[in-house]
Design a protein around this motif. Structure first.
Motif, PDB file in Angstrom:
ATOM      1  N   ARG A 104       0.830  -1.211   0.000  1.00  0.00           N
ATOM      2  CA  ARG A 104       0.000   0.000   0.000  1.00  0.00           C
ATOM      3  C   ARG A 104       0.865   1.261   0.000  1.00  0.00           C
ATOM      4  NH1 ARG A 104      -4.983  -1.053  -1.494  1.00  0.00           N
ATOM      5  NH2 ARG A 104      -5.697   0.823  -0.418  1.00  0.00           N
ATOM      6  N   LYS A 105       1.509   1.495  -1.120  1.00  0.00           N
ATOM      7  CA  LYS A 105       2.237   2.732  -1.357  1.00  0.00           C
ATOM      8  C   LYS A 105       1.645   3.386  -2.597  1.00  0.00           C
ATOM      9  CE  LYS A 105       6.815   1.846   0.648  1.00  0.00           C
ATOM     10  NZ  LYS A 105       8.279   1.808   0.356  1.00  0.00           N
ATOM     11  N   ALA A 106       1.624   4.715  -2.602  1.00  0.00           N
ATOM     12  CA  ALA A 106       0.955   5.423  -3.698  1.00  0.00           C
ATOM     13  C   ALA A 106       1.520   5.032  -5.060  1.00  0.00           C
ATOM     14  CB  ALA A 106       1.086   6.930  -3.488  1.00  0.00           C
ATOM     15  N   ARG A 107       2.842   4.913  -5.144  1.00  0.00           N
ATOM     16  CA  ARG A 107       3.461   4.597  -6.429  1.00  0.00           C
ATOM     17  C   ARG A 107       3.071   3.194  -6.895  1.00  0.00           C
ATOM     18  NH1 ARG A 107       8.380   2.643  -8.479  1.00  0.00           N
ATOM     19  NH2 ARG A 107       9.004   3.732 -10.389  1.00  0.00           N
ATOM     20  N   TYR A 108       3.086   2.238  -5.980  1.00  0.00           N
ATOM     21  CA  TYR A 108       2.725   0.869  -6.332  1.00  0.00           C
ATOM     22  C   TYR A 108       1.248   0.757  -6.711  1.00  0.00           C
ATOM     23  CZ  TYR A 108       7.208  -0.490  -4.212  1.00  0.00           C
ATOM     24  OH  TYR A 108       8.527  -0.631  -3.908  1.00  0.00           O
ATOM     25  N   LEU A 109       0.396   1.473  -5.987  1.00  0.00           N
ATOM     26  CA  LEU A 109      -1.034   1.435  -6.298  1.00  0.00           C
ATOM     27  C   LEU A 109      -1.306   2.051  -7.666  1.00  0.00           C
ATOM     28  CD1 LEU A 109      -2.436   2.403  -2.788  1.00  0.00           C
ATOM     29  CD2 LEU A 109      -2.499   0.136  -3.864  1.00  0.00           C
ATOM     30  N   ALA A 110      -0.548   3.106  -8.012  1.00  0.00           N
ATOM     31  CA  ALA A 110      -0.709   3.718  -9.333  1.00  0.00           C
ATOM     32  C   ALA A 110      -0.273   2.755 -10.429  1.00  0.00           C
ATOM     33  CB  ALA A 110       0.102   5.008  -9.411  1.00  0.00           C
ATOM     34  N   MET A 111       0.796   2.018 -10.195  1.00  0.00           N
ATOM     35  CA  MET A 111       1.253   1.024 -11.174  1.00  0.00           C
ATOM     36  C   MET A 111       0.201  -0.060 -11.354  1.00  0.00           C
ATOM     37  SD  MET A 111       5.242   0.647 -10.003  1.00  0.00           S
ATOM     38  CE  MET A 111       5.548  -0.772 -11.064  1.00  0.00           C
ATOM     39  N   SER A 112      -0.428  -0.475 -10.257  1.00  0.00           N
ATOM     40  CA  SER A 112      -1.454  -1.508 -10.327  1.00  0.00           C
ATOM     41  C   SER A 112      -2.663  -1.025 -11.118  1.00  0.00           C
ATOM     42  CB  SER A 112      -1.872  -1.922  -8.920  1.00  0.00           C
ATOM     43  OG  SER A 112      -2.818  -2.952  -8.947  1.00  0.00           O
ATOM     44  N   SER A 113      -2.988   0.252 -10.971  1.00  0.00           N
ATOM     45  CA  SER A 113      -4.105   0.816 -11.729  1.00  0.00           C
ATOM     46  C   SER A 113      -3.763   0.910 -13.213  1.00  0.00           C
ATOM     47  CB  SER A 113      -4.438   2.212 -11.181  1.00  0.00           C
ATOM     48  OG  SER A 113      -5.436   2.832 -11.950  1.00  0.00           O
ATOM     49  N   GLN A 114      -2.499   1.220 -13.514  1.00  0.00           N
ATOM     50  CA  GLN A 114      -2.076   1.373 -14.900  1.00  0.00           C
ATOM     51  C   GLN A 114      -1.999   0.033 -15.624  1.00  0.00           C
ATOM     52  OE1 GLN A 114       2.085   2.190 -15.479  1.00  0.00           O
ATOM     53  NE2 GLN A 114       1.753   3.289 -17.400  1.00  0.00           N
ATOM     54  N   ALA A 115      -1.491  -0.993 -14.942  1.00  0.00           N
ATOM     55  CA  ALA A 115      -1.260  -2.288 -15.606  1.00  0.00           C
ATOM     56  C   ALA A 115      -1.520  -3.418 -14.617  1.00  0.00           C
ATOM     57  CB  ALA A 115       0.170  -2.355 -16.131  1.00  0.00           C
ATOM     58  N   PRO A 116      -2.805  -3.682 -14.302  1.00  0.00           N
ATOM     59  CA  PRO A 116      -3.131  -4.631 -13.233  1.00  0.00           C
ATOM     60  C   PRO A 116      -2.589  -6.039 -13.469  1.00  0.00           C
ATOM     61  CG  PRO A 116      -5.101  -3.977 -14.457  1.00  0.00           C
ATOM     62  CD  PRO A 116      -4.013  -3.051 -14.863  1.00  0.00           C
ATOM     63  N   GLN A 117      -2.671  -6.537 -14.695  1.00  0.00           N
ATOM     64  CA  GLN A 117      -2.206  -7.902 -14.937  1.00  0.00           C
ATOM     65  C   GLN A 117      -0.682  -7.993 -14.841  1.00  0.00           C
ATOM     66  OE1 GLN A 117      -4.255 -10.490 -15.159  1.00  0.00           O
ATOM     67  NE2 GLN A 117      -2.496 -11.882 -15.180  1.00  0.00           N
TER      68      GLN A 117
END
Length: 364
Positions: A104-117
């Motif tokens: 739960r870090k902002a950068r990691y969550l943004a990456m997950s939103s950009q490319a979830p798979q």
């Protein structure tokens, strides 16, 4: 003497099923490792079944090995306290159907939103070697000189043949998975620092990447430190194998600096040939042919001999020749970590594989 530092990423696995377990926060809290200056020795990673360590700045390979063993042992004991095992393998051999939670870090969550798979499949672990350079201009010159050797390092470091319970047929499946990000693989050939900065800015201007941390080239300039960061290698099963790669990277950087100062021409390798060589290295490891920096297909052992010849003056200067040469000889004799994973699975099944990837992680 060029100073170096090493970062390693590890998996946390269930001892019975070999499945990744999301206990990164608990293991880091139990490890009892204190920050050095402003940088923590143990850090979170993208997925909660991973942890990352970073050595202090080191001047010799003995230092590197001592820190890596200390960090691996501390995390290994912390993992056992929390009912899991620490494993220095570059892919998770098995996975659950449900993805591992993202840290739960902002950068990691943004990456997950950009490319979830892509994020769901980032159960991959690398080894990053930082080698000091005098300035960013020289750093760019170093990148353009060492890029032709990166596929050789990929082949040597291969430690990720297994995925979803099966053999991928690749020695370094991590290289394939990580190569799916928009800016990845071997770096381009830059003509100057200004050329580097202009091309990076053009990538940022598109919005496809949001910061320079998403420049996932296999070698890049560090934004945090005055270093070149070589990040093409799979994490190594054994700490002494990681030490070997740290010595090789330092020698490659030192050789590149000497060549730049002497005004030697930049190695010329087309992007398509370098990309193909990198794929081939990830596919076969050291089991067949490799493409050398001049674009010729040769036996893997011969290419490694060429690498050693190329960097021997730098190894001599740093006092690393004997250690790196002996470890390189062992690699040629026993094969890559990918070869050993395959043998362990074939001979001992799942228990044999778990034993290998967890006991070798903390082996002296």
């Amino acid at each position: 003497m060029i100073t170096i530092g090493v970062e390693e990423e590890y998996l946390l696995l269930d001892p019975d099923t070999c499945l990744p377990v999301p206990l990164g926060d608990q293991v880091r809290a139990s490890a009892g490792l204190q920050p050095i200056v402003e940088v923590s020795e143990v850090q979170s990673e993208l997925l909660q079944a991973q942890v990352e360590v970073a050595t202090p700045v080191c001047t010799d390979l003995e230092e590197v090995g001592g820190h890596l063993l200390r960090l691996r042992h501390a995390l290994g004991m912390a993992a056992e306290k929390n009912g899991c095992l620490l494993a220095a393998c570059a892919t998770a051999p098995y996975r659950e159907t449900a993805p591992v939670p993202v840290t739960r870090k902002a950068r990691y969550l943004a990456m997950s939103s950009q490319a979830p798979q892509l994020v769901a499949e980032q159960l991959v672990n690398g080894m990053h070697v930082h080698a000091a350079v005098p300035d960013r201009e020289m750093g760019v010159a170093v990148l353009s000189r060492i890029r032709v050797w990166l596929p050789v390092l990929v082949a040597m470091s291969a430690n990720s043949p297994l995925w979803d319970g099966g053999d991928t047929g690749f020695a370094s499946w991590r290289t394939v998975i990580f190569g799916r990000w928009p800016v990845s693989g071997p770096p381009p050939r830059f003509t100057s620092l200004a050329d580097h900065e202009e091309r990076v800015q053009s990538l940022l201007d598109t919005g496809i990447i949001t910061d320079t941390g998403q420049l996932y080239w296999q070698a890049r300039l560090s934004d945090r430190y005055p270093t070149v960061e070589v990040r093409c290698a799979d994490v190594q099963l054994r700490a002494d194998e990681a030490v070997m790669f740290a010595g090789i990277v330092r020698a490659l950087v030192a050789t590149a600096i000497d060549e730049e100062k002497a005004g030697m021409p930049l190695p010329d390798c087309s992007p398509e040939l370098l990309q193909a060589s990198n794929w081939h290295a990830a596919r076969h490891g050291l089991s067949g042919l490799l493409v050398d920096p001049e674009g010729r297909s040769r036996r893997a052992g011969d290419v490694l001999c060429s690498l050693l010849e190329h960097i021997t003056p730098a190894l001599d200067e740093s006092g690393d020749t004997r250690e790196v040469s002996s470890l390189l000889h062992r690699l040629l004799q026993k094969g890559t970590s990918a070869d050993r994973q395959r043998r362990a699975l074939a001979e001992g099944g799942l228990p044999g594989l778990v034993k290998l990837i967890t006991t070798e992680t903390v082996a002296p």
